[in-house]
Design a protein around this motif. Structure first.
Motif, PDB file in Angstrom:
ATOM      1  N   LEU A   1      10.740 -30.638   7.250  1.00  0.00           N
ATOM      2  CA  LEU A   1      10.694 -29.299   6.648  1.00  0.00           C
ATOM      3  C   LEU A   1      10.520 -29.388   5.139  1.00  0.00           C
ATOM      4  CD1 LEU A   1      11.093 -26.242   7.241  1.00  0.00           C
ATOM      5  CD2 LEU A   1      13.479 -26.574   6.671  1.00  0.00           C
ATOM      6  N   ARG A   2      11.224 -30.346   4.514  1.00  0.00           N
ATOM      7  CA  ARG A   2      11.106 -30.488   3.061  1.00  0.00           C
ATOM      8  C   ARG A   2       9.678 -30.824   2.673  1.00  0.00           C
ATOM      9  NH1 ARG A   2      15.683 -31.849  -0.309  1.00  0.00           N
ATOM     10  NH2 ARG A   2      14.704 -33.727  -1.067  1.00  0.00           N
ATOM     11  N   GLY A   3       9.043 -31.679   3.488  1.00  0.00           N
ATOM     12  CA  GLY A   3       7.648 -32.005   3.217  1.00  0.00           C
ATOM     13  C   GLY A   3       6.756 -30.782   3.320  1.00  0.00           C
ATOM     14  N   ILE A   4       6.981 -29.985   4.389  1.00  0.00           N
ATOM     15  CA  ILE A   4       6.149 -28.788   4.595  1.00  0.00           C
ATOM     16  C   ILE A   4       6.362 -27.800   3.455  1.00  0.00           C
ATOM     17  CG2 ILE A   4       5.740 -26.831   6.120  1.00  0.00           C
ATOM     18  CD1 ILE A   4       6.567 -28.643   8.451  1.00  0.00           C
ATOM     19  N   ILE A   5       7.625 -27.640   3.023  1.00  0.00           N
ATOM     20  CA  ILE A   5       7.912 -26.697   1.940  1.00  0.00           C
ATOM     21  C   ILE A   5       7.166 -27.122   0.674  1.00  0.00           C
ATOM     22  CG2 ILE A   5       9.708 -25.858   0.370  1.00  0.00           C
ATOM     23  CD1 ILE A   5      11.647 -25.831   2.663  1.00  0.00           C
TER      24      ILE A   5
END
Lengths: 252, 223
Positions: A228-232
């Motif tokens: 999720l952090r990567g996508i954000i």
């Protein structure tokens, strides 16, 4: 307790929280999975008792059952975040759904893989088209379909919404998958461990299994938050807070 | 509302009758796929009787999927679809009309051609009737589920392959019940009844949810 939940629906607010939670979940996952597997591999009985011919190889259930549970639960989570995203139009929900999909697909693959390995000594074949493995295969296709549709659409807004709708449509298949695994009437489906009610499993086998499942849950949280952090970062790369973050400046 | 439904239906049927090859291609695809199996696996009568029901249903699934690509594509390209989205009529109804037209052109012919397939595979007369009944109940469901996929993949590159990836897993219950009905009817015709009922239940469920979901998908794809 009065928490403003909508505050955490903003990617900027959730990004640091996710970062802080990853090590905790990863640590819990490691401890639980290692502990349960050690207990399961060395601490439980050699045989299920009685006339049951399953000997050592039944131990694959600690990974197989936990993986199969996770594969179905994560699909519910995926469809749930998709539905929330479609209803409330929150960006983070769609990102969460997108982050869950690969982990779900991995657990489905684990369930299929270990199921085939269990099938080899039990049925004498890796693949027998039995309803449980077949329905896991369908679930795997559903995950792949979600990921493929999402990556085929360039516009991320349309991709999110289209894939979310697909996930919700696919949810119709989940009861079919669940009941082919937990057959309501055992005389209807003649297979080996069809009834999997927790009460009918010996405690020394049940507890490591539950432990492994909780460990897999924890791992899912850690993996999903990391993804999720990567996508954000990828989606919010034009925003000021990401630029500040990447330059290492302290956040206000 | 009924007026809109009928006008969309008749428009789609007229358009298709002006370009008959589109309809005939699907029918011949079905026929060719079904005819290839005896050449591939051998033409023993007992073997073909066993294979027949499954082959027919797999071919019907593939044919239906092949035709779906065009369900909304032409209207999307020339802008008609956007006009339809703007009308005050419920979009689900418009989708239902389009799916019905699509089924009349590509699903119904499969049902009508079933006796020919039954002869190729040496099925008994009763089995042939069950096969027609199962196709009659099953092919509209294929269209209704497929419409969701067709709407989702509208205008995407490689949409056709993607469509098959999205839709075929959802087709599996229909394949199992449809094939089951024809297979058990080899022993006793009455045995097929529960399978046909399940196919009917799936059709009702698809009628209830399909057009609505496809309409939502269209709005996502076109907005």
């Amino acid at each position: 307790m009065n928490i403003n939940w909508f505050k955490y629906a903003s990617p900027a607010a959730f990004y640091p929280i996710a970062g802080r939670m990853i090590p905790w979940f990863a640590g819990i996952a490691l401890a639980l999975v290692l502990g349960s597997l050690l207990w399961g591999f060395f601490g439980t009985a050699d045989q299920l008792g009685g006339t049951n011919p399953q000997k050592e190889y039944y131990r694959i259930i600690y990974i197989h059952v936990a993986g199969a549970w996770m594969s179905m639960w994560l699909y519910v989570v995926l469809a749930g975040w998709s539905a929330i995203g479609l209803v409330f139009n929150t960006r983070l929900s769609f990102m969460m759904a997108k982050a869950v999909a690969p982990t779900g697909a991995i657990f489905t693959f684990i369930a299929l893989w270990t199921g085939a390995f269990w099938g080899r000594p039990s049925w004498g074949t890796y693949w027998d088209w039995d309803p449980r493995l077949t329905s896991e295969l369908i679930l795997f296709f559903l995950y792949i379909g979600y990921i493929a549709l999402h990556s085929a659409i360039d516009d991320s807004r349309r991709a999110d919404r289209a894939a979310a709708l697909l996930a919700i449509v696919g949810l119709v298949m989940l009861p079919v998958i669940y009941w082919s695994i937990n057959c309501p009437d055992p005389t209807q489906c003649a297979a080996l461990h069809q009834r999997s009610a927790p009460g009918s499993i010996h405690a020394s086998i049940l507890w490591p299994m539950l432990g492994a499942t909780l460990g897999f849950w924890s791992y899912s949280f850690a993996a999903v938050f990391a993804r999720l952090r990567g996508i954000i970062l990828l989606r919010e790369k034009d925003n000021a807070w990401v630029a500040e973050l990447l330059q290492g400046e302290p956040k206000p | 509302m009924l007026g809109t439904f009928i006008s969309i239906l008749s428009r789609d049927l007229t358009l298709a009758l002006r370009r008959r090859t589109d309809v005939l291609t699907v029918l011949f695809f079905f026929l060719i796929v079904v005819s290839l199996f005896p050449l591939g696996v051998g033409s023993e009568q007992a073997l073909l009787r066993e294979l027949g029901p499954g082959v027919v249903w797999v071919a019907a699934l593939l044919a239906s999927m092949l035709a779906l690509e065009r369900l909304f594509a032409a209207d999307y390209e020339d802008g008609t679809l956007e006009q339809m989205l703007l009308t005050p009529q419920p979009l689900g109804l418009l989708v239902l009309a389009k799916v019905l037209a699509h089924w009349l052109l590509t699903g119904l012919p499969l049902v009508l051609i079933a006796p020919l397939i039954a002869m190729q595979y040496h099925l008994q007369d009763g089995q042939m009737l069950i096969m027609m009944a199962s196709l009659l109940l099953g092919t509209p469901t294929l269209g209704l589920i497929g419409a969701i996929g067709a709407a989702l993949t509208l205008g995407l590159r490689g949409g056709g392959i993607l469509l098959s990836l999205l839709i075929l897993p959802l087709y599996i219950p229909i394949l199992i019940y449809g094939e089951g009905a024809v297979t058990v009817s080899a022993i006793a015709l009455a045995d097929a009844e529960p399978y046909l009922m399940l196919l009917g239940a799936l059709l009702l469920l698809a009628l209830l949810l399909g057009p609505w979901a496809a309409a939502a998908a269209l709005r996502i794809s076109v907005e």
